[in-house]
Scaffold this motif. Structure first.
Motif, PDB file in Angstrom:
ATOM      1  N   ARG A   7     -33.876  -5.178  51.615  1.00 46.27           N
ATOM      2  CA  ARG A   7     -34.832  -5.805  50.381  1.00 46.27           C
ATOM      3  C   ARG A   7     -35.028  -7.109  50.685  1.00 46.27           C
ATOM      4  NH1 ARG A   7     -30.775  -2.888  47.842  1.00 46.27           N
ATOM      5  NH2 ARG A   7     -31.561  -1.207  46.457  1.00 46.27           N
ATOM      6  N   GLU A   9     -36.432 -10.767  48.570  1.00 44.76           N
ATOM      7  CA  GLU A   9     -36.696 -11.274  47.333  1.00 44.76           C
ATOM      8  C   GLU A   9     -37.844 -12.236  47.583  1.00 44.76           C
ATOM      9  OE1 GLU A   9     -35.829 -11.536  42.895  1.00 44.76           O
ATOM     10  OE2 GLU A   9     -35.534 -10.030  44.606  1.00 44.76           O
ATOM     11  N   SER A 188     -40.198 -12.941  42.406  1.00 45.96           N
ATOM     12  CA  SER A 188     -39.054 -12.445  42.289  1.00 45.96           C
ATOM     13  C   SER A 188     -38.905 -11.203  41.060  1.00 45.96           C
ATOM     14  CB  SER A 188     -38.055 -13.351  41.658  1.00 45.96           C
ATOM     15  OG  SER A 188     -38.554 -14.192  40.340  1.00 45.96           O
ATOM     16  N   SER A 189     -37.986 -10.495  41.384  1.00 47.24           N
ATOM     17  CA  SER A 189     -37.500  -9.244  40.555  1.00 47.24           C
ATOM     18  C   SER A 189     -38.805  -8.351  40.471  1.00 47.24           C
ATOM     19  CB  SER A 189     -37.289  -9.770  39.082  1.00 47.24           C
ATOM     20  OG  SER A 189     -36.150 -10.758  39.134  1.00 47.24           O
ATOM     21  N   ARG A 190     -39.495  -8.350  41.429  1.00 44.55           N
ATOM     22  CA  ARG A 190     -40.596  -7.449  41.787  1.00 44.55           C
ATOM     23  C   ARG A 190     -41.732  -7.494  40.618  1.00 44.55           C
ATOM     24  NH1 ARG A 190     -38.528  -7.420  45.683  1.00 44.55           N
ATOM     25  NH2 ARG A 190     -37.948  -5.756  47.333  1.00 44.55           N
ATOM     26  N   LEU A 191     -41.693  -8.838  40.125  1.00 42.17           N
ATOM     27  CA  LEU A 191     -42.797  -9.123  38.896  1.00 42.17           C
ATOM     28  C   LEU A 191     -43.877  -9.986  39.674  1.00 42.17           C
ATOM     29  CD1 LEU A 191     -40.416 -10.009  35.882  1.00 42.17           C
ATOM     30  CD2 LEU A 191     -41.527  -7.909  36.505  1.00 42.17           C
TER      31      LEU A 191
END
Length: 211
Positions: A7, A9, A188-191
């Motif tokens: 992963r 970020e 971040s946070s896949r947003l």
């Protein structure tokens, strides 16, 4: 092999509507210039997706060589697999994966051959070895071995050992004429921040897309 724990970020940048140029070519130029300034490897490398007459997709990496208000130009053998697909289905998608900047640009559009004069202008700027290679490579077709390729190269080198090398009739450029762009900025946070430009009768419609 389970690689689900890999992963990253994305935290470097953000992208807001106020940051965007009204014209997607201007926005692409800005991002391309930033990617080039960051000294990314093969900054003009792009994934080119095509499909044959039956809709079967294909993809490979090619190099962007010209971009302007007319479109995005790459060069290839006109007898290659991609050329045969574009003959049957003159539509394509491009992807620029500038992952070191946590960015991607996606482009879709129709495709046309550029003129022989335009192709020759670029062909003449290539290193002599690349010009010779364009003459002998039956791109995407089976070849017996490397020795045959080397022999063909020696033969064509002798043929054109003096003077200007002419443009092969089977080699030249294609132009992708965009009707849709998407600029993707990792967050971040896949947003992620995603903005699309869609061609309309008068201008470009700009919309934020859900991540």
């Amino acid at each position: 092999m389970d690689i689900s724990d890999i992963r990253t970020e994305y935290v470097k940048y953000g992208l807001q509507r106020a940051d965007l140029a009204n014209n997607p070519l201007d926005q692409f130029t800005t991002w391309f210039s930033q990617a080039r300034a960051a000294e990314l490897a093969e900054v003009n490398a792009m994934s080119l997706a095509t499909a044959d007459a039956n809709g079967r997709p294909d993809v490979r990496t090619v190099l962007l060589k010209i971009f302007d208000e007319q479109g995005f130009v790459f060069f290839t053998n006109y007898k290659s697999a991609k050329a045969r697909q574009l003959q049957d289905n003159p539509q394509a998608a491009l992807l620029f994966p500038w992952l070191a900047l946590e960015r991607q640009v996606r482009i879709t559009g129709s495709v046309e051959k550029i003129s022989a004069a335009e192709s020759f202008k670029y062909f003449s700027s290539r290193p002599r070895g690349s010009q010779l290679g364009a003459w002998i490579s039956e791109q995407s077709h089976p070849i017996k071995n490397r020795e045959k390729l080397n022999k063909l190269f020696h033969t064509i080198k002798e043929r054109f050992k003096e003077g200007e090398i002419p443009l092969p009739s089977h080699w030249g450029g294609y132009r992708v004429i965009p009707n849709h762009f998407e600029f993707w900025q990792g967050r971040s946070s896949r947003l992620h921040d995603r903005f699309s430009y869609t061609k309309t009768d008068k201008d470009w419609l700009i919309e934020r897309l859900a991540p």
